[in-house]
Design an enzyme around this catalytic site. Structure first.
Site, PDB file in Angstrom:
ATOM      1  N   SER A 131       0.551 -25.772  -3.052  1.00  0.00           N
ATOM      2  CA  SER A 131       0.786 -26.380  -4.362  1.00  0.00           C
ATOM      3  C   SER A 131       2.227 -26.343  -4.855  1.00  0.00           C
ATOM      4  O   SER A 131       2.525 -26.960  -5.874  1.00  0.00           O
ATOM      5  CB  SER A 131      -0.093 -25.680  -5.403  1.00  0.00           C
ATOM      6  OG  SER A 131      -1.406 -25.636  -4.939  1.00  0.00           O
ATOM      7  N   THR A 132       3.095 -25.623  -4.206  1.00  0.00           N
ATOM      8  CA  THR A 132       4.491 -25.598  -4.656  1.00  0.00           C
ATOM      9  C   THR A 132       5.092 -26.986  -4.696  1.00  0.00           C
ATOM     10  O   THR A 132       6.026 -27.249  -5.436  1.00  0.00           O
ATOM     11  CB  THR A 132       5.349 -24.688  -3.761  1.00  0.00           C
ATOM     12  OG1 THR A 132       4.915 -24.834  -2.426  1.00  0.00           O
ATOM     13  CG2 THR A 132       5.237 -23.246  -4.173  1.00  0.00           C
TER      14      THR A 132
END
Lengths: 720, 386
Positions: A390-391
């Protein structure tokens, strides 16, 4: 009678004519001789004097490497060495005599002596016995030119018995020395022994006049002040026995290197070889007509290689490495962490691209001891890539905004995406509710990203139906991500940087894969790419080339001082992300809330951090592809943990990426990414505070003011 | 009318003096130059000279009739040896410095071409003499016929050596040219021949320099032969091959300057310094003065032979003298010329000076003929001719 008379007169006439021709020819000889000897004689005489001079290049020490605070990282340690210089005419017997004398004065390691050396030496020493090894018949063949010298020599070599090669230790030493004598080039000093003891040095120095060709000198050895720290990144230098690397021999030979020169063969040492290797000293040997050296004149002194000032902050690097080691060991104590073996951290100045820290650690089984050891793996930051999770969502949101797929006010309700033929795609937790972009980042909603991606792909999502997306949707996304540095080379000044792997999207479940892509679970990225992405968000949209080397400095003879700056590298903006300040502010706010707003995915770790950071966490379902992969038939599923961040959120001075691949195999587990990230940022600001208190140079030393200004300008530029 | 002088007074002491000076020059220079190889070459050269004196002592007794009788045997013997050289295995005829020109037998080695040159002179002298006796009236037709005979006598040995030994081939050609010249052949034939010869040589030079590809492709000339020409024209930029020898030689001779560096004062190491490149040693050690003296010595020798040829008033002897003059002149001009960059490098020695048994034997054989001419020179020839 008349004809007879005529004929009689003819012969003397022609004789005289012939004599005249001879006279002309001989006159030509004398004339030419006069030209050569009298007219140009002086030139030829000078030419003789000139050509009997031989110029030799003597090596100089390499440049050093400092960290940004001028701490020495790589240095040269002088050690006494004994050299031997052969003239063009030195005979083998003379060399043997010198070797014998020298052997009585020094201890010589005989390990390098090979059987062939022993045989050559035996033939040299026992020429008569060696002759007897050739039969008369073979000798006749030799005289008949059926065998040549080489064949005879080979026969002699083959017929030497094991007993004959039974040398005494003393003789072996002589042989080892003789071997070194022979391996050099004429008139070029060849190192016979390094690490000479003071006693040996004294003995040799006292008897130099009995040892023609032998000299004592100072040899340089690369010394790494911080031992193994960063050593993989600093690179290696060939040693003098190894000489120039074979695969690049022509390259170096054409640049005036000698075969036994030491050159950088990997990473920084190789990347900056031109800078580090220095200007060789030129020495002219005057030789007499027989080739013996009469006099040696230094033509040019030569200069030590230029020094590199790295952007690395060594104190910070060491602190970060310690944190990684501790957190890695702590995380390993959790269950289902059998595959966890590594973690990476990169700290970068988001305005200049200077890499402050590039740390990586890996647990590795030592083949010899069988124990698991912590190894330096800083290089993994540019040579390995992972699904980061998700970064990347900041990039996904910006892609959506850029393409008009969403606006800053678009709201999606977080509920599982149901595509026919694909398992339901949902967020990490149910009940996230209705979200705008900021909220979606804060709670890390997958569904928001999916809906954004579907809009980018101009898809019409109807639950339980097949979903088709535009043909170029992967290109649009990858293009957009590459503007942040994801999936492209960051341009760091190190060789062998990798791109990461692109997944193969040309399969029936293409649409589902795009949704995976939008949450960082399809293509893989290197930790350095993540750091560049973090810096790009932090500075407002400029992708800056990461730099290991900050400046090149002139060498100083006094080794305690750093010389004047020769070249300082300006920040190199590779591209600007085409987004509006409003869009960027949306992501900034989302990232801030991740860390500083209750409910943010990293609030638990960063909520009380005084330096007010912003960032994004990532947890990716990934497949294991590490060293233990061969133990499994199918790649086991694991979780990759990642984190990007910068601080302070409103005026970032440091950008960070943390990567913990293959963290655990269960659905939930530890948060090594957040634990490491928090401690790393703490360490950074503590170090800064400590230095300010001690009135030492803060992290940005002498050029702080200047650089700040640069940063401000840059920021203004970006915001325009 | 047929009274001979007494034996001792019939020996040509002028020639003896010249040869003695050559002998001294040879031995001293070889002694100084030997170094590249082991072995005392100077001493061996003294022995060769002694053997040479023996040859002279033998040849001096042969009068013209005996010479004429021996001519064809000698010629056949020489040609036979040259032919043998080609078919002989390398065990007895090894390749030395690229040329298969020597027989190497246990104890001694022999270069048959050195003798054969003299035998060719004898054969040509006899052919020309007999032609003129059979054709007292000179016509263009008879001249042509003579030319063909001369061409045949020289062509046979020439064919045998031309592939292996360029230097000797050139010597044989120059002997032939000298003989054609003295044979009294009409200018109407000579001029076109020499003219077209000169044109051919210039043509070849043009090809070598401007279009070497033609020579390599259609004539099959090997690259290394072309290199000799290039290294002669520009030795400094062709130092790897034969240009290296020329550069060394020029450095040696040039640095000798006017008065030389003195005996044993050599600074430049010259390959083959005691044989083909002995003149470089002379030039370096004795300078322009010494080198000129040596050239003058050869000039004196040729002057002496020319004088004998004129005095002999015997066509047979004259032809022999001219053949020897041509041979020595070419040897000296070519050998000295190559050391000072006047001519391309070919491997022929400096007569009487360079170390080498065969070469010296050949030279002494020729000198034996000269001695013989004086020895059997009938006194009435002087009175009658005067």
């Amino acid at each position: 009678m008349n004809t007879k008379k005529k004929k009689k007169a003819l012969v003397p006439f022609r004789l005289n004519m012939l004599f005249f021709i001879v006279f002309v020819l001989f006159s030509m000889l004398v004339l030419r001789l006069g030209i050569v000897q009298i007219v140009y004689g002086e030139d030829f005489k000078r030419e003789i004097e000139r050509t009997e001079d031989v110029t030799v290049n003597n090596p100089v020490p390499r440049g050093k490497m400092y960290d940004r605070n001028k701490k020495v990282i790589v240095d040269n340690i002088p050690n006494d060495a004994i050299t031997y210089t052969r003239s063009q005419t030195t005979k083998a017997e003379d060399m043997l005599k010198v070797a014998e004398k020298l052997a009585s004065m020094i201890e010589m390691d005989t390990e390098k002596v090979r059987e062939r050396d022993k045989k050559d030496y035996w033939i040299l020493r026992h020429s008569k016995e060696a002759e007897k090894k050739i039969t008369k018949k073979e000798m006749q063949q030799f005289q008949a030119k059926k065998l040549d010298d080489k064949d005879l020599y080979q026969l002699q070599l083959d017929r030497i018995t094991k007993d004959e090669l039974n040398f005494s230790p003393e003789e072996l030493e002589i042989l080892a020395i003789y071997r070194e004598f022979n391996s050099g080039y004429a008139l070029t000093p060849q190192i016979v022994k390094k690490h000479v003891t003071p006693q040996e040095l004294a003995a040799v120095n006292e008897n130099l006049d009995e040892l023609p060709g032998v000299d004592t000198t100072t040899d340089w050895e690369r010394h790494y002040a911080f031992d193994k720290t960063l050593k993989t990144v600093l690179g290696k230098v060939t040693d003098s026995d190894e000489g120039l690397p074979k695969e690049r021999l022509d390259y170096y030979r054409s640049r005036d290197y000698s075969r036994n020169d030491r050159v950088g063969k990997s990473y920084l040492e190789m990347q900056y070889e031109d800078v580090l290797h220095g200007q060789k000293a030129k020495v002219k040997n005057k030789t007499d007509k027989a080739g013996n050296v009469l006099d040696t004149v230094v033509v040019s002194e030569g200069a030590r290689g230029k020094d590199l000032v790295l952007s690395i902050d060594m104190d910070l690097q060491l602190a970060v490495e310690k944190i990684i080691e501790e957190e890695l060991m702590r995380a390993k104590q959790n269950r289902a962490t059998g595959l966890l073996d590594r973690a990476f951290v990169v700290l970068m100045d988001p305005h200049t691209g200077e890499v402050l820290t590039m740390a990586g650690k890996r647990l590795e089984r030592n083949q010899e001891t069988g124990r698991t050891e912590m190894q330096d793996f800083a290089l993994g930051n540019i040579t390995t890539s992972y699904n980061v999770g998700s970064t990347v969502k900041g990039a996904t949101i910006l892609t959506g905004l850029k393409t008009g797929a969403i606006s800053t006010g678009t709201v999606f309700y977080d509920t599982p995406i149901l595509i026919k033929g694909t398992p339901p795609k949902k967020s990490w937790r149910a009940g996230l509710g209705s979200l705008n972009p900021v909220g979606a980042l804060k709670v890390s909603s997958n569904v928001y990203m999916f809906r954004t991606a579907i809009n980018v792909g101009k898809g019409n999502y109807v639950p339980q139906q097949t979903l088709s997306l535009s043909d170029d949707v992967f290109d649009v996304f990858r293009n957009s991500f590459s503007q942040f540095g994801l999936g492209v080379k960051t341009g760091i000044d190190l060789p062998n940087e990798m791109f990461g792997f692109k997944g193969n999207e040309n399969v029936p479940e293409r649409s589902g894969l795009l949704l995976d892509y939008s949450i960082g679970q399809f293509d893989t990225y290197t930790p350095m790419q993540l750091a560049q992405y973090a810096a790009t968000i932090a500075n407002g949209g400029s992708r800056i080339q990461p730099r290991m080397v900050k400046e090149i400095r002139e060498p100083k003879l006094d080794s305690n001082e750093v010389g004047p700056v020769l070249q300082s590298f300006e920040p190199n903006v590779l591209n600007k992300v085409d987004v509006t300040p409003e869009w960027m502010a949306t992501v900034h706010e989302g990232f801030r809330q991740v860390m500083q707003s209750p409910g943010g995915t990293a609030y638990g770790s960063f909520g009380n951090a005084p330096y007010r950071p912003a960032g994004k966490t990532g947890t990716a379902q990934a497949f294991y592809d590490g060293p233990l992969r061969k133990n499994y038939s199918a790649p086991p599923q694991t979780m990759n943990l990642s984190l990007i961040g910068y601080a302070p959120y409103d005026n970032p001075e440091v950008a960070m990426s943390v990567m913990v691949p293959w963290a655990y195999e269960s659905n939930t587990g530890h948060h090594a990414n957040n634990d490491i990230g928090r401690r790393v940022l703490d360490a950074y600001f503590e170090l800064k505070k400590k230095r300010a208190e001690e009135n030492m140079n803060p992290i940005k030393p002498d050029q702080q003011v200047e650089e700040k200004k640069e940063g401000d300008e840059l920021r203004e530029e970006i915001s325009q | 009318m047929t009274s001979y002088k007494n034996n001792s007074s019939r020996v040509d002491y002028g020639l003896v003096l010249i040869l003695f000076l050559m002998f001294l020059t040879s031995c001293i220079t070889i002694y100084s130059a030997q170094g590249q190889y082991s072995g005392n070459f100077a001493l061996r050269q003294v022995i060769y000279y002694a053997i040479g004196c023996g040859i002279i002592a033998f040849v001096i007794r042969l009068d013209s009739d005996q010479l004429k009788r021996l001519t064809w045997y000698a010629y056949a013997f020489g040609v036979f040896l040259l032919a043998l050289l080609i078919i002989a295995p390398e065990s007895i005829a090894p390749r030395i410095n690229g040329a298969k020109a020597w027989f190497r037998l246990p104890g001694f080695s022999l270069q048959p071409s050195e003798f054969t040159k003299v035998f060719i002179i004898l054969a040509l002298a006899r052919v020309i003499l007999e032609h003129h006796q059979k054709n007292p009236l000179k016509t263009i037709r008879s001249d042509f016929w003579l030319l063909i005979k001369i061409g045949f006598v020289t062509g046979l040995p020439l064919l045998l050596v031309i592939k292996e030994d360029l230097g000797t081939s050139l010597v044989i050609i120059s002997i032939m040219l000298g003989m054609i010249f003295i044979a009294g052949i009409s200018w109407k034939i000579l001029l076109p021949i020499f003219g077209s010869g000169a044109a051919l040589v210039s043509g070849i030079f043009y090809l070598v320099i401007a279009r070497p590809d033609i020579l390599e492709k259609y004539v099959g000339v090997e690259q290394y032969k072309l290199n000799r020409i290039y290294s002669w024209i520009d030795p400094w930029n062709n130092q790897s091959s034969t240009g290296f020898q020329l550069v060394k030689s020029l450095l040696a001779i040039g640095s000798g300057q006017t008065s030389g560096k003195g005996l044993f004062g050599r600074e430049v190491v010259i390959p083959e310094g005691h044989t083909d490149f002995i003149f470089s040693v002379i030039g370096e050690e004795f300078g322009f003065v010494g080198a000129s003296v040596v050239i003058s010595l050869f000039f004196l020798l040729i002057y002496h032979i020319t004088k004998i040829a004129i005095q002999a008033k015997n066509d047979y002897y004259t032809y022999i003298c001219v053949g020897i003059i041509s041979m020595i002149t070419f040897h000296v001009f070519q050998n000295v010329g190559m050391t000072i960059g006047l001519l391309p490098i070919t491997g022929i020695p400096l007569p009487f000076i360079s170390y080498g048994g065969s070469s010296l034997m050949g030279g002494m054989l020729a000198m034996g003929l000269i001695f013989s001419i004086r020895y059997h020179h009938k006194k009435y020839m002087f009175s009658k001719g005067a």
